[in-house]
Design a protein around this motif. Structure first.
Motif, PDB file in Angstrom:
ATOM      1  N   SER A   1      18.547 -29.087   1.231  1.00  0.00           N
ATOM      2  CA  SER A   1      17.140 -29.490   1.296  1.00  0.00           C
ATOM      3  C   SER A   1      16.225 -28.265   1.393  1.00  0.00           C
ATOM      4  CB  SER A   1      16.900 -30.401   2.501  1.00  0.00           C
ATOM      5  OG  SER A   1      17.028 -29.669   3.712  1.00  0.00           O
ATOM      6  N   PHE A   2      14.978 -28.432   0.950  1.00  0.00           N
ATOM      7  CA  PHE A   2      13.989 -27.365   1.099  1.00  0.00           C
ATOM      8  C   PHE A   2      13.887 -26.924   2.555  1.00  0.00           C
ATOM      9  CE2 PHE A   2      11.859 -29.029  -2.887  1.00  0.00           C
ATOM     10  CZ  PHE A   2      12.092 -27.883  -3.623  1.00  0.00           C
ATOM     11  N   GLU A   3      13.890 -27.892   3.443  1.00  0.00           N
ATOM     12  CA  GLU A   3      13.723 -27.620   4.878  1.00  0.00           C
ATOM     13  C   GLU A   3      14.807 -26.655   5.365  1.00  0.00           C
ATOM     14  OE1 GLU A   3      12.933 -30.394   8.811  1.00  0.00           O
ATOM     15  OE2 GLU A   3      14.341 -31.093   7.298  1.00  0.00           O
ATOM     16  N   GLU A   4      16.046 -26.930   4.981  1.00  0.00           N
ATOM     17  CA  GLU A   4      17.152 -26.080   5.429  1.00  0.00           C
ATOM     18  C   GLU A   4      17.099 -24.703   4.770  1.00  0.00           C
ATOM     19  OE1 GLU A   4      20.752 -29.135   6.531  1.00  0.00           O
ATOM     20  OE2 GLU A   4      20.172 -28.990   4.424  1.00  0.00           O
ATOM     21  N   VAL A   5      16.805 -24.659   3.462  1.00  0.00           N
ATOM     22  CA  VAL A   5      16.743 -23.370   2.781  1.00  0.00           C
ATOM     23  C   VAL A   5      15.598 -22.518   3.322  1.00  0.00           C
ATOM     24  CG1 VAL A   5      16.376 -22.236   0.554  1.00  0.00           C
ATOM     25  CG2 VAL A   5      17.892 -24.182   0.706  1.00  0.00           C
ATOM     26  N   LEU A   6      14.487 -23.148   3.703  1.00  0.00           N
ATOM     27  CA  LEU A   6      13.380 -22.391   4.321  1.00  0.00           C
ATOM     28  C   LEU A   6      13.853 -21.700   5.595  1.00  0.00           C
ATOM     29  CD1 LEU A   6      10.316 -24.795   3.871  1.00  0.00           C
ATOM     30  CD2 LEU A   6      10.469 -22.441   3.056  1.00  0.00           C
ATOM     31  N   GLU A   7      14.568 -22.436   6.434  1.00  0.00           N
ATOM     32  CA  GLU A   7      15.069 -21.836   7.678  1.00  0.00           C
ATOM     33  C   GLU A   7      16.110 -20.766   7.375  1.00  0.00           C
ATOM     34  OE1 GLU A   7      13.700 -22.114  10.400  1.00  0.00           O
ATOM     35  OE2 GLU A   7      13.314 -24.149  11.087  1.00  0.00           O
ATOM     36  N   MET A   8      16.953 -20.987   6.363  1.00  0.00           N
ATOM     37  CA  MET A   8      17.972 -20.001   6.009  1.00  0.00           C
ATOM     38  C   MET A   8      17.324 -18.717   5.486  1.00  0.00           C
ATOM     39  SD  MET A   8      20.663 -22.626   4.224  1.00  0.00           S
ATOM     40  CE  MET A   8      21.703 -21.372   3.489  1.00  0.00           C
ATOM     41  N   ALA A   9      16.320 -18.866   4.609  1.00  0.00           N
ATOM     42  CA  ALA A   9      15.642 -17.691   4.055  1.00  0.00           C
ATOM     43  C   ALA A   9      14.920 -16.917   5.146  1.00  0.00           C
ATOM     44  CB  ALA A   9      14.666 -18.123   2.968  1.00  0.00           C
ATOM     45  N   ALA A  10      14.302 -17.637   6.079  1.00  0.00           N
ATOM     46  CA  ALA A  10      13.589 -16.984   7.177  1.00  0.00           C
ATOM     47  C   ALA A  10      14.543 -16.291   8.132  1.00  0.00           C
ATOM     48  CB  ALA A  10      12.740 -18.014   7.941  1.00  0.00           C
ATOM     49  N   SER A  11      15.820 -16.683   8.097  1.00  0.00           N
ATOM     50  CA  SER A  11      16.807 -16.154   9.034  1.00  0.00           C
ATOM     51  C   SER A  11      17.690 -15.068   8.427  1.00  0.00           C
ATOM     52  CB  SER A  11      17.686 -17.292   9.560  1.00  0.00           C
ATOM     53  OG  SER A  11      16.894 -18.308  10.127  1.00  0.00           O
ATOM     54  N   GLY A  12      17.391 -14.675   7.180  1.00  0.00           N
ATOM     55  CA  GLY A  12      18.124 -13.551   6.612  1.00  0.00           C
ATOM     56  C   GLY A  12      18.951 -13.848   5.384  1.00  0.00           C
ATOM     57  N   ALA A  13      19.138 -15.136   5.027  1.00  0.00           N
ATOM     58  CA  ALA A  13      19.898 -15.436   3.806  1.00  0.00           C
ATOM     59  C   ALA A  13      19.142 -14.873   2.606  1.00  0.00           C
ATOM     60  CB  ALA A  13      20.086 -16.944   3.656  1.00  0.00           C
ATOM     61  N   GLY A  14      19.800 -14.041   1.813  1.00  0.00           N
ATOM     62  CA  GLY A  14      19.094 -13.290   0.776  1.00  0.00           C
ATOM     63  C   GLY A  14      19.098 -13.923  -0.605  1.00  0.00           C
ATOM     64  N   VAL A  15      19.611 -15.146  -0.741  1.00  0.00           N
ATOM     65  CA  VAL A  15      19.737 -15.737  -2.074  1.00  0.00           C
ATOM     66  C   VAL A  15      18.368 -16.090  -2.646  1.00  0.00           C
ATOM     67  CG1 VAL A  15      20.755 -17.615  -3.411  1.00  0.00           C
ATOM     68  CG2 VAL A  15      22.032 -16.606  -1.540  1.00  0.00           C
ATOM     69  N   LEU A  16      17.489 -16.650  -1.831  1.00  0.00           N
ATOM     70  CA  LEU A  16      16.145 -17.034  -2.279  1.00  0.00           C
ATOM     71  C   LEU A  16      15.092 -16.450  -1.350  1.00  0.00           C
ATOM     72  CD1 LEU A  16      16.790 -20.803  -3.117  1.00  0.00           C
ATOM     73  CD2 LEU A  16      16.199 -19.031  -4.764  1.00  0.00           C
TER      74      LEU A  16
END
Length: 389
Positions: free
Chosen positions: A198-213
């Motif tokens: 979900s967008f919601e989860e990817v937003l938190e992942m991106a904000a936490s350092g995941a570099g894919v998006l």
């Protein structure tokens, strides 16, 4: 006109002549499937780093406007070269700068925000049966008409913004990984690729350092309803689809573990215990365009005491943050301490909302490995811990 697809290729996907020709073939293949194709390209390989090094050779503090003029060249080179490769494959292609593509931004050099995409020239080129190549990571400021850049990873945002403006069927983000994983597969070999998220989860992942998006690209996609397909430049198999709702049939408790090694912490000691003290501090940082992540304030224990505020910023912003705060020393705070080498580890999962005890388990796991937690931040679907890098 046929359905439009936007394809974005990252730096590793256009790193050399062979990779550019491979990207050209994938673009042409989409066109031959009957789609109208717009491709957004990043600079080749380490080009941006090399351009930054050139600037630092001649200036200790490069002017932001001129940095944008310099850095925008990398994507233009990649687009022109890819257009040449597409011509050799028997198709018509036209390369456009961010400005020519109609990407309009605010005035914030090196970290500009997109305010509009005037895609008339892209549409006109597509109607003439051209494949359109757009230089990512850049635009033109609305007032000054200056070249601007969007910050690290900004080509993702360029691609999503163009896809939104063209009402594209999908925005395909091509990188050197197969999709979004449950953890960094270079560190966790048995990490699994997520089919949907979900967008919601990817937003938190991106904000936490995941570099894919890039974080801003996901925000833009969510706000404008753009479907993202994150996939590999070097593999034909499907990647990870990011959309309004991920796989909610059996929502896992934890979707992913993410990390960042590029955090710095600033601690301000002797902050007056009075209304407006924190506002002055964070207004100064906002004025310097510094993105603040976690904030922790320790309230004074005794009457008339002074508080402490600690917060994290990206390591690349530490110098600017210190410069913005130094004029406030002696008034808004007594002392500033900076800790440059910090990291962050987070867990993200929409299933956490309905499961108590997750935080306790996270802290227990870190304690069992002898990892000291410096700061903690939570949301309904994320727990982040700042730790030593």
């Amino acid at each position: 006109m046929s359905a439009t697809i936007v394809m974005k290729f990252g730096g590793t996907s256009v790193a050399d002549a062979e990779h550019i020709q491979s990207a050209a073939r994938r673009i042409v293949h989409k066109r031959e499937e009957g789609y109208s194709v717009v491709a957004v390209l990043s600079a080749r390989g380490k080009t941006t780093d090399e351009l930054i090094a050139m600037a630092e050779e001649v200036s200790a503090d490069p002017d932001p406007r001129e940095m944008d003029m310099l850095l925008s060249t990398g994507e233009r080179i990649a687009c022109a070269l890819c257009a040449m490769a597409i011509h050799d494959l028997g198709h018509r292609a036209i390369s456009l700068t961010g400005s020519q593509a109609g990407i309009v931004t605010d005035e914030s050099h090196t970290k500009a925000l997109i305010v509009d995409v005037r895609a008339d020239r892209i549409r006109a080129a597509l109607e003439k049966d051209n494949i359109v190549l757009v230089a990512g990571f850049q635009g033109v400021s609305s007032a000054g008409r200056d070249v601007t850049t969007l910050g690290r990873g900004g080509s993702d945002t360029s691609a999503v913004a163009v896809a939104a403006a063209l009402d594209a069927q999908v925005c395909e983000i091509y990188t050197d990984v197969l999709g979004v994983f449950t953890a960094d597969p270079r560190i966790v070999p048995d990490a699994r690729k997520l089919e949907t998220v979900s967008f919601e989860e990817v937003l938190e992942m991106a904000a936490s350092g995941a570099g894919v998006l890039q974080l801003r690209s996901v925000e833009y996609a969510r706000n404008h309803g753009v479907r993202i397909h994150c996939r590999s430049s070097f593999d034909e198999q499907p990647g990870t689809v990011v959309e309004a709702e991920g796989d909610t049939m059996e929502q896992p408790l934890i979707t992913a573990v993410t990390h960042s090694r590029s955090e710095s912490r600033i601690t301000l000691i002797g902050v007056p215990d009075a209304p407006g003290a924190a506002a002055r501090i964070f207004e100064a940082l906002a004025g310097a365009n510094v993105n603040v992540d976690m904030i922790v304030q320790n309230e004074p224990a005794s009457a008339g005491g002074l508080a402490e505020i600690s917060f994290t910023v990206p390591r690349e912003d530490l110098r600017v943050a210190r410069a913005a705060l130094e004029p406030l020393a002696g008034e808004a705070f007594a002392e500033l301490h900076a800790h440059e080498e910090m990291g962050k580890v987070s867990i993200v999962g929409a299933g956490m909302r309905s499961h108590p005890g997750v935080a306790a388990k996270v802290f227990g796991v870190l304690a069992g490995e002898g990892v000291n937690i410096d700061m903690i931040s939570t949301s309904p679907i994320k727990i982040s811990c700042v730790i030593d890098r």
